[in-house]
Design an enzyme around this catalytic site. Structure first.
Site, PDB file in Angstrom:
ATOM      1  N   ASP A  48       0.979  -1.056  -0.194  1.00 56.71           N
ATOM      2  CA  ASP A  48       0.062  -0.173  -0.101  1.00 56.71           C
ATOM      3  C   ASP A  48       0.816   1.388  -0.115  1.00 56.71           C
ATOM      4  OD1 ASP A  48      -2.902   1.214   0.900  1.00 56.71           O
ATOM      5  OD2 ASP A  48      -1.074   2.158   1.898  1.00 56.71           O
ATOM      6  N   TYR A  53       3.198   9.835  -0.696  1.00 54.10           N
ATOM      7  CA  TYR A  53       4.305   9.194   0.021  1.00 54.10           C
ATOM      8  C   TYR A  53       5.492   9.292  -1.053  1.00 54.10           C
ATOM      9  CZ  TYR A  53       0.818   6.443   2.491  1.00 54.10           C
ATOM     10  OH  TYR A  53      -0.238   6.037   3.337  1.00 54.10           O
ATOM     11  N   LYS A  83      -2.848   5.925  -3.908  1.00 55.52           N
ATOM     12  CA  LYS A  83      -3.853   6.805  -3.513  1.00 55.52           C
ATOM     13  C   LYS A  83      -3.875   8.244  -4.104  1.00 55.52           C
ATOM     14  CE  LYS A  83      -3.488   4.682   1.079  1.00 55.52           C
ATOM     15  NZ  LYS A  83      -2.068   4.565   0.988  1.00 55.52           N
ATOM     16  N   HIS A 117      -7.375   9.582  -1.123  1.00 48.48           N
ATOM     17  CA  HIS A 117      -6.590   9.550   0.229  1.00 48.48           C
ATOM     18  C   HIS A 117      -7.288  10.104   1.231  1.00 48.48           C
ATOM     19  CE1 HIS A 117      -2.044   9.513   1.494  1.00 48.48           C
ATOM     20  NE2 HIS A 117      -2.965   9.071   2.415  1.00 48.48           N
TER      21      HIS A 117
END
Length: 289
Positions: A48, A53, A83, A117
């Site tokens: 994930d 990120y 996301k 997200h």
């Protein structure tokens, strides 16, 4: 039934999702490929990440390398989630960002699950983002779509939207024995929405909890607090997404699949009157209008 890292739940469209995932939030970009590759070699089958990120490319490269090095596995054996960033809400911006995410993982061909997200935007922007995800899903470039950090109100907004063609299949949000969100969990379950639990280890803040330690000493000697917390999520029916960059802890987290917590201990561990959010400055479920 014995659980393994390949054990799956079934999303409402028939897609199979492994019951334990590896989160890579804050994994250093230069280390992410090695961390994910190591985890896959150990047995993880679900990773994930997110646009936010900054390591989608590295996760994709790790999956591609793993599949090349272990030809007994195929692309369908590894589940990849990303996301849409909160900064990319709105139809046009979301569409552009989704294309960029697909390009970053072109070596693995497609995204298994694409989430929003969080709902931190105006309703029109949130729904525009969903419109973009629907289009890519209908084209087959994404196998499943869902949301993250959505409250009942945000889910109802989406489910009642007149342009809804594809219902959300997953809602990912923070859950742990001190953060139950029972109303939200019940709502998701009633709508056939699979629940994923991020920060199932409370970001380490509750690892030394006296009651948790007492349960381990009494019933599960040799098990770590992390293993108990992951197993708690599994037995609650959630898909936990613990993160670690340490090879030994990665392996230990997988061992959460190897035992069961008794009903009595599950009740002891579950704190119905607490509301512990590991990052009190980020709780869109409670605070996003």
């Amino acid at each position: 039934m014995k659980l393994t890292a390949s054990t799956t739940k079934t999303l409402k469209n028939g897609v199979k999702i492994p019951i334990l995932g590896l989160g890579v939030y804050k994994a250093p970009k230069e280390e992410t490929e090695h961390i994910v590759y190591t985890a896959l070699k150990q047995g993880y089958r679900h990773v994930d990440t997110a646009q936010f990120y900054g390591n989608e490319r590295e996760v994709g490269l790790a999956i591609a390398r793993f599949l090349k090095d272990t030809p007994e596995f195929t692309r369908s054996d590894v589940f990849y989630t990303t996301k849409v960033s909160p900064t990319n809400h709105g139809y046009e911006q979301a569409k552009k960002s989704i294309l960029e995410s697909l390009e970053k993982v072109k070596e693995i061909g497609y995204v298994d699950l694409f989430l929003i997200h969080n709902p931190m935007a105006e309703p029109e922007q949130r729904l525009g983002t969903w419109r973009a995800l629907q289009e890519f899903y209908e084209e087959g470039k994404i196998k499943a779509i869902g949301v993250s950090n959505y409250s009942i109100k945000h889910l109802e907004e989406l489910l009642n939207w007149k342009e809804l063609k594809v219902e959300p299949m997953v809602n990912q949000y923070e859950l742990n024995p001190w953060l139950l969100r029972e109303d939200l969990c019940a709502f998701c379950e009633s709508k056939g929405i699979i629940i994923e639990a991020f920060s199932p280890l409370t970001r380490g803040f509750r690892m030394k909890d006296p009651l948790l330690q007492k349960v381990i000493e009494k019933s599960y000697p040799g098990k770590s607090p992390a293993q108990i917390l992951i197993r708690w999520s599994l037995q609650k029916g959630f898909i936990p997404l613990p993160k670690s960059s340490n090879e030994q802890r990665l392996r230990a987290n997988l061992e959460s699949l190897d035992f069961e917590i008794s009903d009595e201990d599950m009740k002891t561990l579950t704190h119905e009157n607490d509301y512990f959010v590991s990052n009190p400055n980020f709780d869109p479920i409670k605070n996003c209008p």
